[in-house]
Structures are given as structure tokens and as C-alpha cells.
Enzyme design. Structure first.
Site, PDB file in Angstrom:
ATOM      1  N   HIS A  90       1.057  -1.160  -0.232  1.00 28.40           N
ATOM      2  CA  HIS A  90      -0.081   0.372  -0.111  1.00 28.40           C
ATOM      3  C   HIS A  90       1.382   1.229  -0.031  1.00 28.40           C
ATOM      4  O   HIS A  90       0.967   2.185  -0.718  1.00 28.40           O
ATOM      5  CB  HIS A  90      -0.701  -0.126   1.281  1.00 28.40           C
ATOM      6  CG  HIS A  90      -2.016  -0.852   1.691  1.00 28.40           C
ATOM      7  ND1 HIS A  90      -1.668  -2.097   2.147  1.00 28.40           N
ATOM      8  CD2 HIS A  90      -2.764  -1.272   0.974  1.00 28.40           C
ATOM      9  CE1 HIS A  90      -2.725  -2.799   2.315  1.00 28.40           C
ATOM     10  NE2 HIS A  90      -3.927  -2.202   1.056  1.00 28.40           N
TER      11      HIS A  90
ATOM     12  N   SER B 252      -3.205  -7.660   2.744  1.00 27.86           N
ATOM     13  CA  SER B 252      -3.158  -7.498   4.246  1.00 27.86           C
ATOM     14  C   SER B 252      -4.184  -9.113   5.116  1.00 27.86           C
ATOM     15  O   SER B 252      -3.918  -9.126   6.012  1.00 27.86           O
ATOM     16  CB  SER B 252      -4.726  -6.684   3.940  1.00 27.86           C
ATOM     17  OG  SER B 252      -4.174  -5.795   3.367  1.00 27.86           O
TER      18      SER B 252
HETATM   19  N1  LIG Z   1       1.702  -6.568  -2.486  1.00 21.78           N
HETATM   20  C1  LIG Z   1       1.183  -5.589  -2.968  1.00 21.78           C
HETATM   21  N2  LIG Z   1       1.569  -4.276  -3.576  1.00 21.78           N
HETATM   22  C2  LIG Z   1       1.417  -4.038  -4.468  1.00 21.78           C
HETATM   23  N3  LIG Z   1       0.436  -3.213  -4.377  1.00 21.78           N
HETATM   24  C3  LIG Z   1      -0.665  -3.681  -3.746  1.00 21.78           C
HETATM   25  C4  LIG Z   1       0.104  -4.761  -2.809  1.00 21.78           C
HETATM   26  N4  LIG Z   1      -0.997  -5.587  -2.198  1.00 21.78           N
HETATM   27  C5  LIG Z   1      -2.152  -4.911  -2.097  1.00 21.78           C
HETATM   28  N5  LIG Z   1      -1.874  -4.043  -3.365  1.00 21.78           N
HETATM   29  C6  LIG Z   1      -2.607  -3.014  -3.805  1.00 21.78           C
HETATM   30  O1  LIG Z   1      -3.066  -1.490  -2.352  1.00 21.78           O
HETATM   31  C7  LIG Z   1      -4.520  -1.703  -2.561  1.00 21.78           C
HETATM   32  C8  LIG Z   1      -5.655  -2.048  -1.595  1.00 21.78           C
HETATM   33  O2  LIG Z   1      -5.464  -3.458  -1.846  1.00 21.78           O
HETATM   34  P1  LIG Z   1      -6.221  -3.980  -0.172  1.00 21.78           P
HETATM   35  O3  LIG Z   1      -6.910  -2.970   0.811  1.00 21.78           O
HETATM   36  O4  LIG Z   1      -7.295  -5.591  -0.606  1.00 21.78           O
HETATM   37  O5  LIG Z   1      -4.752  -4.897   0.111  1.00 21.78           O
HETATM   38  P2  LIG Z   1      -4.966  -6.180  -0.001  1.00 21.78           P
HETATM   39  O6  LIG Z   1      -3.215  -6.422   0.669  1.00 21.78           O
HETATM   40  O7  LIG Z   1      -4.046  -6.585  -1.287  1.00 21.78           O
HETATM   41  O8  LIG Z   1      -5.102  -6.634   0.922  1.00 21.78           O
HETATM   42  P3  LIG Z   1      -6.124  -8.286   0.118  1.00 21.78           P
HETATM   43  O9  LIG Z   1      -5.381  -8.939  -0.439  1.00 21.78           O
HETATM   44  O10 LIG Z   1      -5.763  -9.834   2.129  1.00 21.78           O
HETATM   45  O11 LIG Z   1      -7.436  -7.777   0.096  1.00 21.78           O
HETATM   46  C9  LIG Z   1      -4.491  -2.725  -4.598  1.00 21.78           C
HETATM   47  O12 LIG Z   1      -5.274  -1.408  -5.429  1.00 21.78           O
HETATM   48  C10 LIG Z   1      -4.263  -3.436  -4.166  1.00 21.78           C
HETATM   49  O13 LIG Z   1      -4.262  -4.154  -5.381  1.00 21.78           O
END
Ligand SMILES: Nc1ncnc2c1ncn2[C@@H]1O[C@H](COP(=O)(O)OP(=O)(O)OP(=O)(O)O)[C@@H](O)[C@H]1O
Ligand SMILES: CC(C)(CO)[C@@H](O)C(=O)[O-]
Ligand code: BAL
Length: 286
Positions: free
Chosen positions: A37, A186
Site C-alpha cells: 500500500h 493484508s
Molecule cells: N503487495 C502489493 N503490492 C502492491 N500493491 C498492492 C499489494 N497488495 C495490495 N496492493 C494494492 O493496494 C490496494 C488496496 O488493496 P487492499 O487494501 O485490498 O490490500 P490487500 O493487501 O490486497 O488486501 P487483501 O489482498 O487481503 O484484500 C489495491 O489496489 C491492491 O492491489
């Protein structure tokens, strides 16, 4: 960092920046922030005058009620992390602000959601499109940042933004990984210690598949990945697909497409994780 929990105050604050012609970047999230994020915030920080992050665990995109109940919520550490990367504004609405009435909106993304996440998480992209539309209406950013980890989500939002003429520029940011290759997510904090040790197998399978794809047919690679993961108790493969990076449709032959991605979803114990890599031509994916 400025904190807003209601739409009116947020928009009042943003008006002055819009009048002054400042470039506003939005990073929508569901919180439980990690370095993935923060990489989106940092990219927005480089490209925009004002960076807005939203944190909202959007109930309408959860097809599994248990997943919604257990989704990690860590707002106070999220706020510290956002301060550490100089985020200007945190928008932290609750359900009453985002859904003052039961939404009746229905989106149909056709072929884009008949595969992978859309197929295995019915209603998921309807919920994502609903909340992203609301956030874009509320903030009216110049640029909005998403992660490649949710590749199909990015394709759906690309379609949404064009179909509804949102006039915002989409930015797709690379996947940030742990040292052992596991894509940051997350939901990773919900893995047991044993399952956490297995989780890097997802990325390892993608890397193997990338190698295999230079010598094998698409079907052979898919079978080899399924066999590779079936050998590990504790991992339940949901899908592994080789797709066109824009249409997200499974490809028959890799060479016929300019950009191809390898996408995987699997349960590691109780926790469902996704990951993907670009097979070729990864630069400038938009
Ligand atoms: N490892 C990562 N690297 C870059 N961007 C990420 C990564 N993980 C999530 N994102 C991006 O962050 C934004 C918010 O995602 P989100 O809050 O759902 O988190 P997440 O880590 O993807 O959580 P989960 O996969 O458990 O839902 C989205 O655009 C997602 O693609
Ligand atoms: C884009 C999003 C914030 C909408 O709730 C969510 O799907 C996510 O975090 O990827
Ligand atoms: N990062 C995508 C949000 C979800 O899994 O619901």
C-alpha cells in the site's frame, strides 16, 4: 495528516486545492496497511500535489461473510504508516457514510468477470465497482492508484472508468513482495505459522510456470502447476490461468498475445490468496 470521516468536510477541504489547479491523487484501500500500500502512496506522492488515501472495508465486495468479519482492521497503526510516507489526507468513512441506504446498483462487466476472481467470488466486482465509483465521485481525483496484485480488479476498473467517463487517470503499480517472494497482502497476517511457511509456493509456482511456458503448451503448463501444488498438503489450488493481460481471457497460445499474465488463487489453510506475474512485456501496463 488531515483526517475526514464524512463526505461534506472532505469535499470542503479539497475544493481549495481543485480551484488552485493542484493535482489530486487517490489511493483506495481497505486498510491493514503494508509496504505494498505504501508503495502506491509513495508513487502518488511523486506524481501529485495532494495525496488522499481512503480506508474502508467495503462489505458489498465480500462474497464470504466470514472473510468480512475476520478482515484485519488496524486503523491506528495505519495512521502512523500514512504519516510516515507524508500522505496528506485520510478518508475514513463508516458504513452509514458510504451506504446510507441499501444500494441497488448493478454492474455487468460481461466476459471480464466470468473468469478467475469474478467466477469464484460472485458479486465481488459489483461491490468493487460500486465503492470505487463512489470514491471517485466523492474525491474527484486526477489520478487513482491500484496494485497489479489485483490485476482483474484493475481491468474491471479500467472498463468502468471509460464506460462512465470518469476522466481520471489510472495508475497500475507493481507487486511488492516479502523477501521469500510472497506477495504482500493484508490477509497474510491471518496465516498460521505453518501456512505462512507454505505461502511462498504460490509465487514459486508462477516462476516455474514462467519457465515452463517457454517449452510447453498452455495446457501442459496448467497441468504441471496443478500437479506441483497438489503435492503439498495445506494448499488448495482454486485456479491457475494464463490470460491476456488486458482482456483477462485465458489464452490458447502464449505467442498470439502481446501481453500475457499468469494468475493464481489458492487457499493456504483457511486463507485465500491471489498472485500474478506478467509473462512478457511488463513495462508500461496501463
Ligand atoms: N503487495 C502489493 N503490492 C502492491 N500493491 C498492492 C499489494 N497488495 C495490495 N496492493 C494494492 O493496494 C490496494 C488496496 O488493496 P487492499 O487494501 O485490498 O490490500 P490487500 O493487501 O490486497 O488486501 P487483501 O489482498 O487481503 O484484500 C489495491 O489496489 C491492491 O492491489
Ligand atoms: C479498490 C478497493 C479499495 C475497493 O474496496 C479494494 O478492492 C482493494 O483494496 O483492492
Ligand atoms: N484487494 C482486493 C480486495 C478483496 O480481496 O476484496
Amino acid at each position: 495528516m488531515h483526517l475526514f470521516t464524512d463526505i461534506h468536510s472532505l469535499q470542503g477541504f479539497l475544493t481549495a486545492y481543485k480551484y488552485a489547479g493542484k493535482k489530486i491523487g487517490l489511493v483506495p484501500t481497505m486498510g491493514a496497511l503494508h509496504s505494498g500500500h505504501l508503495s502506491l502512496i509513495e508513487k502518488a506522492r511523486q506524481e501529485c500535489d495532494l495525496v488522499v488515501c481512503s480506508i474502508y472495508v467495503n462489505p458489498t465486495q465480500f462474497n464470504n461473510p466470514n472473510d468480512l468479519v475476520h478482515y484485519p482492521r488496524t486503523v491506528s497503526s495505519d495512521r502512523q504508516l500514512l504519516e510516515s510516507v507524508n500522505c496528506d489526507v485520510l478518508f475514513l468513512p463508516d458504513d452509514q457514510v458510504m451506504y446510507p441506504q441499501k444500494t441497488l446498483l448493478k454492474f455487468d462487466f460481461g466476459y471480464l468477470e466470468h473468469v478467475m476472481e469474478g467466477k469464484y467470488r460472485p458479486g465481488h466486482f459489483n461491490g468493487v465497482a460500486t465503492v470505487v465509483s463512489k470514491l471517485l465521485h466523492i474525491v474527484k481525483p486526477d489520478q487513482v492508484y491500484f496494485g497489479q496484485k489485483d490485476l482483474q480488479q484493475f481491468a474491471v476498473i479500467r472498463q468502468l472508468v471509460t464506460d462512465l467517463s470518469f476522466g481520471v487517470q489510472l495508475v497500475c503499480c507493481p507487486i511488492i513482495r516479502e523477501k521469500d517472494g510472497l506477495a504482500m497482502s493484508s490477509r497474510n497476517v491471518r496465516l498460521t505459522a505453518n501456512d505462512r511457511a507454505l505461502a511462498p509456493l504460490l509465487y514459486q509456482s508462477l516462476q516455474l510456470a514462467q519457465k515452463w511456458a517457454s517449452a510447453m503448451s498452455v495446457e501442459q503448463v496448467k497441468e504441471a502447476v496443478a500437479r506441483h501444488l497438489a503435492a503439498t498438503a495445506g494448499i488448495q489450488l482454486e485456479y491457475f490461468e494464463i490470460v491476456d493481460s488486458y482482456t483477462l481471457q485465458p489464452v490458447k497460445e502464449v505467442d498470439e498475445h502481446e501481453m500475457v499474465s499468469l494468475c493464481i488463487a489458492a487457499y493456504i489453510g483457511e486463507i485465500r490468496l491471489i498472485d500474478n506475474i506478467f509473462l512478457n512485456n511488463s513495462a508500461n501496463y496501463k
